[in-house]
Design a protein around this motif. Structure first.
Motif: not given
Length: 496
Positions: A102-103, A137-142
């Motif tokens: 979902x994120x 990066x947004x995908x990686x940290x999630x």
């Protein structure tokens, strides 16, 4: 906002793209972070995009600007497979995987929508490109934060555009450290007080209007240093895929060695002149705040790596020269003319013309007669620079005050680094003697006022040989320092 005293020894750990490249690498990261977390030390984790993701996003956006969405249609499922595939291996509890989906799914959708808009506009501006490439990066940290939680460590992801404030120089933004200090303490302080691990996006920030910016390729190192300085951290550790800083590029030299310690000046020279282990801009924030910096290997975490020391000058026996690095794909531009002799302002005008083209100069040298100025630029920028110089000096060329403005064939800038050369006579002689013995021609020479490096320009086809020759000099069995000492005093011997 002031941080409480028990947060005075924060450790910032940055993990690069290969360190979070797949589920096996991420499992190593969990072990490294978990071990430090159990010591009770406050941690901030900074993560890059998974390896290959930023290039995938950038290529798709470029193709979309040309009216081609094929790469976009290929990239969207590839992004899902890469992140959800790692999640399946690392998140045994389905609830974590569902939450992660979902994120991340909205980020994939945002990627497709932005590329469709790029196609309609027919161009991709730096601002839009930043908004696209930041998605990795947004995908990686999630993903990473979800894995930490699955392994029992309290964690939350944080997008750095809520923390790092920059100017609006998209794709190469500069931080506003005062504003970033306030934001970092306001956003990350409460998280650290709750003993939660914040996983922060590397590479990105936001301008004062809230537009997403990026710090340039490889900028996650810079992000970690910025956050370390903003939080007055005790240490910043850069986790990569090699055992610290090596004496030379292992793709060129068969037996490079890990360097136990370097000064800030030495690592700054190496980072600027081609050593890929650290982003060149990462040095400034930690130097100014005297924060400890260490470079370590995610895949060999027991290795101590390379420690960057804050001393102005440090050396040990046998370590006058520390490493050799190279900047490939350069061309040497020359401005020559007898009419330049004693004429003030020629160099200033030349470099202003170069600056106006937004081209970076890697090396500068000038004849003492003032009849020529030579400098190197990236090969793909040479023609643009030549046109700018010819326009700037149009009258001087007509009057024959300047005889020639030219760019040579492709070359490489090779730099040998070591703070120990400052007080040791004979270093330059040893360097050029070794190159001469190998039949390698040096086209230009430059040495900084810090005496921490000697740079030279060689032909592209001789560059690898030059690096190997200089590396052999660095790791010679008896050590360069001993050889020079013996030459200076033939009766001196042994360790005493």
């Amino acid at each position: 906002m002031e941080l409480p005293g028990y947060l005075s020894d924060i450790l910032v750990m940055k993990f690069g793209g290969t360190s979070v490249g797949d589920h096996r690498a991420i499992r190593n990261v969990v072990g490294i972070v978990g071990e430090e977390f159990l010591t009770g030390r406050p941690l901030v984790v900074v993560a890059s995009a998974m390896s290959g993701v930023t290039s995938m996003l950038e290529e798709a956006a470029q193709k979309a600007s040309q009216g081609d969405l094929q790469k976009v249609h290929e990239a969207a499922p590839a992004l899902r497979d890469k992140h959800f595939g790692a999640a399946r291996e690392l998140l045994p509890d389905p609830s974590y995987a569902m939450q992660l989906q979902t994120e991340i799914e909205p980020l994939v959708a945002a990627f497709v929508e932005r590329c469709q808009a790029i196609r309609m506009l027919g161009e991709v501006t730096p601002r839009v490109m930043d908004s696209v490439t930041s998605l990795g990066e947004r995908m990686s940290v999630r993903l990473l934060s979800a894995v930490f939680k699955a392994y029992g460590f309290e964690s939350t992801w944080v997008d750095a555009d809520q923390v790092i404030v920059t100017d609006n120089q998209f794709q190469a933004a500069h931080p506003d450290m005062d504003a970033t200090r306030r934001q970092a303490r306001e956003v990350l302080g409460p998280i650290l007080e709750e003993e939660i691990i914040p996983v922060v996006t590397g590479f990105i920030g936001a301008d004062p209007e809230g537009n997403t910016t990026t710090l340039g390729r490889g900028g996650s190192d810079y992000s970690a240093a910025i956050l370390g300085a903003a939080l007055e951290a005790g240490d910043v550790w850069i986790w990569t895929d090699v055992d610290g800083v090596m004496t030379a590029d292992p793709r060129i030299v068969a037996d490079p060695r890990s360097i136990p310690s370097l000064t800030y000046r030495e690592i700054g020279e190496l980072a600027y002149f081609g050593a890929k282990v650290l982003h060149p801009k990462s040095i400034q924030p930690v130097v100014e705040t005297e924060i400890g910096l260490r470079i370590r290997n995610t895949f060999n975490p027991t290795h101590p790596g390379t420690r960057i020391v804050g001393k102005k000058y440090a050396r040990s026996r046998g370590s006058i020269l520390k490493a050799v690095a190279a900047v490939p794909s350069q061309r040497m531009v020359a401005v020559e003319g007898r009419g330049m002799l004693g004429v003030p302002g020629v160099a200033a005008r030349a470099f202003q013309a170069v600056a106006d083209t937004r081209t970076s100069v890697s090396l500068i040298t000038q004849a003492s007669s003032e009849q020529s100025i030579c400098f190197t630029v990236a090969s793909e920028r040479a023609d643009t620079v030549l046109k700018a110089l010819e326009k700037t000096f149009e009258l001087e060329i007509q009057h024959r005050d300047i005889d020639r403005i030219s760019a040579g064939p492709e070359a490489v800038v090779v730099t040998v680094v070591g703070a120990g050369m400052r007080d040791t006579p004979g270093i330059a002689g040893a360097v050029f003697g070794a190159l001469g013995s190998a039949g390698i021609n040096v086209m230009a020479i430059a040495q900084g006022s810090s005496d921490a490096s000697i740079s030279l320009v060689v032909r592209a086809d001789e560059a690898e040989s030059a690096v190997r020759v200089l590396h052999d000099l660095i790791v010679a069995e008896n050590g360069l320092e001993g050889a020079l000492r013996s030459k200076k005093n033939p009766e001196e011997g042994g360790d005493g």
